[in-house]
Design a protein around this motif. Sequence first.
Motif, PDB file in Angstrom:
ATOM      1  N   GLU A 108       0.821  -1.214   0.000  1.00  0.00           N
ATOM      2  CA  GLU A 108       0.000   0.000   0.000  1.00  0.00           C
ATOM      3  C   GLU A 108       0.855   1.263   0.000  1.00  0.00           C
ATOM      4  OE1 GLU A 108      -2.424  -0.580   3.404  1.00  0.00           O
ATOM      5  OE2 GLU A 108      -3.910  -1.827   2.353  1.00  0.00           O
ATOM      6  N   TYR A 109       2.081   1.148   0.509  1.00  0.00           N
ATOM      7  CA  TYR A 109       2.985   2.297   0.528  1.00  0.00           C
ATOM      8  C   TYR A 109       3.899   2.328  -0.699  1.00  0.00           C
ATOM      9  CZ  TYR A 109       1.672   4.148   5.071  1.00  0.00           C
ATOM     10  OH  TYR A 109       0.986   4.737   6.104  1.00  0.00           O
ATOM     11  N   GLY A 110       3.585   1.512  -1.684  1.00  0.00           N
ATOM     12  CA  GLY A 110       4.254   1.629  -2.971  1.00  0.00           C
ATOM     13  C   GLY A 110       5.482   0.773  -3.186  1.00  0.00           C
ATOM     14  N   LEU A 111       5.802  -0.131  -2.291  1.00  0.00           N
ATOM     15  CA  LEU A 111       6.954  -0.997  -2.506  1.00  0.00           C
ATOM     16  C   LEU A 111       6.649  -2.027  -3.594  1.00  0.00           C
ATOM     17  CD1 LEU A 111       7.856   0.299   0.206  1.00  0.00           C
ATOM     18  CD2 LEU A 111       8.857  -1.917   0.788  1.00  0.00           C
ATOM     19  N   SER A 112       7.685  -2.500  -4.250  1.00  0.00           N
ATOM     20  CA  SER A 112       7.515  -3.550  -5.248  1.00  0.00           C
ATOM     21  C   SER A 112       7.085  -4.832  -4.543  1.00  0.00           C
ATOM     22  CB  SER A 112       8.825  -3.785  -5.994  1.00  0.00           C
ATOM     23  OG  SER A 112       9.781  -4.407  -5.145  1.00  0.00           O
ATOM     24  N   PRO A 113       6.464  -5.774  -5.260  1.00  0.00           N
ATOM     25  CA  PRO A 113       6.048  -7.038  -4.622  1.00  0.00           C
ATOM     26  C   PRO A 113       7.189  -7.757  -3.917  1.00  0.00           C
ATOM     27  CG  PRO A 113       4.996  -6.824  -6.758  1.00  0.00           C
ATOM     28  CD  PRO A 113       5.967  -5.679  -6.639  1.00  0.00           C
ATOM     29  N   LEU A 114       8.382  -7.776  -4.532  1.00  0.00           N
ATOM     30  CA  LEU A 114       9.516  -8.459  -3.907  1.00  0.00           C
ATOM     31  C   LEU A 114       9.914  -7.792  -2.600  1.00  0.00           C
ATOM     32  CD1 LEU A 114      11.824 -10.490  -3.860  1.00  0.00           C
ATOM     33  CD2 LEU A 114      13.151  -8.923  -5.306  1.00  0.00           C
ATOM     34  N   HIS A 115      10.065  -6.461  -2.628  1.00  0.00           N
ATOM     35  CA  HIS A 115      10.474  -5.753  -1.419  1.00  0.00           C
ATOM     36  C   HIS A 115       9.375  -5.801  -0.355  1.00  0.00           C
ATOM     37  CE1 HIS A 115      13.265  -3.843  -4.389  1.00  0.00           C
ATOM     38  NE2 HIS A 115      14.101  -4.075  -3.405  1.00  0.00           N
ATOM     39  N   ALA A 116       8.123  -5.771  -0.799  1.00  0.00           N
ATOM     40  CA  ALA A 116       7.017  -5.858   0.157  1.00  0.00           C
ATOM     41  C   ALA A 116       7.007  -7.216   0.845  1.00  0.00           C
ATOM     42  CB  ALA A 116       5.694  -5.615  -0.561  1.00  0.00           C
ATOM     43  N   VAL A 150      10.518 -19.876   6.836  1.00  0.00           N
ATOM     44  CA  VAL A 150      10.071 -20.329   5.513  1.00  0.00           C
ATOM     45  C   VAL A 150       8.568 -20.140   5.321  1.00  0.00           C
ATOM     46  CG1 VAL A 150       9.846 -22.334   3.998  1.00  0.00           C
ATOM     47  CG2 VAL A 150      12.009 -21.890   5.167  1.00  0.00           C
ATOM     48  N   PRO A 151       7.708 -20.548   6.265  1.00  0.00           N
ATOM     49  CA  PRO A 151       6.282 -20.264   6.085  1.00  0.00           C
ATOM     50  C   PRO A 151       5.985 -18.772   5.952  1.00  0.00           C
ATOM     51  CG  PRO A 151       6.581 -21.903   7.787  1.00  0.00           C
ATOM     52  CD  PRO A 151       7.948 -21.379   7.462  1.00  0.00           C
ATOM     53  N   ALA A 152       6.731 -17.941   6.702  1.00  0.00           N
ATOM     54  CA  ALA A 152       6.535 -16.489   6.592  1.00  0.00           C
ATOM     55  C   ALA A 152       6.904 -16.004   5.196  1.00  0.00           C
ATOM     56  CB  ALA A 152       7.362 -15.759   7.649  1.00  0.00           C
ATOM     57  N   MET A 153       7.975 -16.557   4.638  1.00  0.00           N
ATOM     58  CA  MET A 153       8.386 -16.174   3.282  1.00  0.00           C
ATOM     59  C   MET A 153       7.311 -16.543   2.265  1.00  0.00           C
ATOM     60  SD  MET A 153      12.363 -17.402   3.316  1.00  0.00           S
ATOM     61  CE  MET A 153      13.537 -16.752   4.506  1.00  0.00           C
ATOM     62  N   LEU A 154       6.787 -17.758   2.371  1.00  0.00           N
ATOM     63  CA  LEU A 154       5.769 -18.204   1.416  1.00  0.00           C
ATOM     64  C   LEU A 154       4.468 -17.437   1.592  1.00  0.00           C
ATOM     65  CD1 LEU A 154       6.441 -22.053   1.511  1.00  0.00           C
ATOM     66  CD2 LEU A 154       7.118 -20.411  -0.243  1.00  0.00           C
ATOM     67  N   GLY A 155       4.089 -17.170   2.835  1.00  0.00           N
ATOM     68  CA  GLY A 155       2.880 -16.386   3.069  1.00  0.00           C
ATOM     69  C   GLY A 155       3.011 -14.969   2.546  1.00  0.00           C
ATOM     70  N   SER A 156       4.162 -14.353   2.785  1.00  0.00           N
ATOM     71  CA  SER A 156       4.405 -13.001   2.280  1.00  0.00           C
ATOM     72  C   SER A 156       4.420 -12.986   0.756  1.00  0.00           C
ATOM     73  CB  SER A 156       5.737 -12.463   2.820  1.00  0.00           C
ATOM     74  OG  SER A 156       5.707 -12.343   4.222  1.00  0.00           O
ATOM     75  N   GLY A 157       5.063 -14.005   0.164  1.00  0.00           N
ATOM     76  CA  GLY A 157       5.095 -14.089  -1.293  1.00  0.00           C
ATOM     77  C   GLY A 157       3.711 -14.252  -1.884  1.00  0.00           C
ATOM     78  N   ALA A 158       2.893 -15.079  -1.251  1.00  0.00           N
ATOM     79  CA  ALA A 158       1.526 -15.272  -1.731  1.00  0.00           C
ATOM     80  C   ALA A 158       0.721 -13.971  -1.642  1.00  0.00           C
ATOM     81  CB  ALA A 158       0.840 -16.370  -0.920  1.00  0.00           C
ATOM     82  N   MET A 159       0.909 -13.238  -0.544  1.00  0.00           N
ATOM     83  CA  MET A 159       0.213 -11.963  -0.384  1.00  0.00           C
ATOM     84  C   MET A 159       0.618 -10.992  -1.482  1.00  0.00           C
ATOM     85  SD  MET A 159      -1.970 -10.310   1.548  1.00  0.00           S
ATOM     86  CE  MET A 159      -2.625  -9.087   0.448  1.00  0.00           C
ATOM     87  N   ALA A 160       1.901 -10.932  -1.796  1.00  0.00           N
ATOM     88  CA  ALA A 160       2.386 -10.033  -2.844  1.00  0.00           C
ATOM     89  C   ALA A 160       1.821 -10.406  -4.204  1.00  0.00           C
ATOM     90  CB  ALA A 160       3.917 -10.049  -2.874  1.00  0.00           C
ATOM     91  N   VAL A 161       1.721 -11.716  -4.468  1.00  0.00           N
ATOM     92  CA  VAL A 161       1.213 -12.175  -5.773  1.00  0.00           C
ATOM     93  C   VAL A 161      -0.265 -11.826  -5.937  1.00  0.00           C
ATOM     94  CG1 VAL A 161       0.685 -14.213  -7.155  1.00  0.00           C
ATOM     95  CG2 VAL A 161       2.930 -13.987  -6.077  1.00  0.00           C
ATOM     96  N   VAL A 162      -1.077 -12.175  -4.946  1.00  0.00           N
ATOM     97  CA  VAL A 162      -2.521 -11.922  -5.098  1.00  0.00           C
ATOM     98  C   VAL A 162      -2.813 -10.424  -5.138  1.00  0.00           C
ATOM     99  CG1 VAL A 162      -3.148 -14.115  -4.021  1.00  0.00           C
ATOM    100  CG2 VAL A 162      -2.947 -12.077  -2.598  1.00  0.00           C
ATOM    101  N   TYR A 163      -2.037  -9.641  -4.397  1.00  0.00           N
ATOM    102  CA  TYR A 163      -2.217  -8.187  -4.420  1.00  0.00           C
ATOM    103  C   TYR A 163      -1.879  -7.642  -5.804  1.00  0.00           C
ATOM    104  CZ  TYR A 163      -2.178  -3.398  -2.532  1.00  0.00           C
ATOM    105  OH  TYR A 163      -2.453  -2.075  -2.270  1.00  0.00           O
ATOM    106  N   SER A 164      -0.837  -8.194  -6.415  1.00  0.00           N
ATOM    107  CA  SER A 164      -0.422  -7.742  -7.747  1.00  0.00           C
ATOM    108  C   SER A 164      -1.491  -8.027  -8.787  1.00  0.00           C
ATOM    109  CB  SER A 164       0.891  -8.422  -8.150  1.00  0.00           C
ATOM    110  OG  SER A 164       1.932  -8.081  -7.257  1.00  0.00           O
ATOM    111  N   TYR A 165      -2.315  -9.040  -8.533  1.00  0.00           N
ATOM    112  CA  TYR A 165      -3.389  -9.384  -9.458  1.00  0.00           C
ATOM    113  C   TYR A 165      -4.701  -8.678  -9.105  1.00  0.00           C
ATOM    114  CZ  TYR A 165      -0.726 -12.895 -11.990  1.00  0.00           C
ATOM    115  OH  TYR A 165       0.189 -13.543 -12.792  1.00  0.00           O
ATOM    116  N   GLY A 166      -4.608  -7.689  -8.216  1.00  0.00           N
ATOM    117  CA  GLY A 166      -5.776  -6.867  -7.904  1.00  0.00           C
ATOM    118  C   GLY A 166      -6.672  -7.418  -6.821  1.00  0.00           C
TER     119      GLY A 166
END
Length: 202
Positions: A108-116, A150-166
Amino acid sequence: MSQLLDLVGIFVFALSGALMGVRKRLDVVGMMVLAGMTSLGGGVVRDLILNVRPAAFQSVGYVLVPVAATVIVFFWHPHVARVMPAILVLDAAGLGLFCAVGTEKALEYGLSPLHAALLGVVTAVGGGMLRDVLAGEIPTLLYDRQLYAVPAMLGSGAMAVVYSYGLHGWPATLSAAVLAFGLRIAAMRFKWRAPLARGVGE
């Protein structure tokens, strides 16, 4: 509702920090410091990176909850230790919630999906790292043999992906949190471990 869930996660993380203080034979002040660092440290680091006022300094509840957890552990730590299996389940829920919420806030503060996603992991495990350093332990993040980061990484990655798809809002956040929670519970149940370097024994 989101703030209530946040406070529940803070409470559980604070219990683990205060219990670490008991194991290290710290006084009540030391216990409170570890409880506060464990429960609030990751979120404070995240907000400072985002250049916003930390949420921990916007509501008195964020200060009182770690204090309450410390008081409970101070007087009843043998009983708290006995219900650790239940606390670990709540801790897994807090891990999932914090990584998802941290990632969403960074997006929401404009970071890229990877950095977020990286900042979501910091939100989830940063407090535990601060706790371990202050307690003189090697941070568990550096030897994730119990599959915590590792679960935190996967959960964060999933959040970034779904957010990127709107896909925004609580359904997306809950889905990512449940993914991280489920992986953490499975790791505890089946004793999954991250691999060591080739040739290094257990």
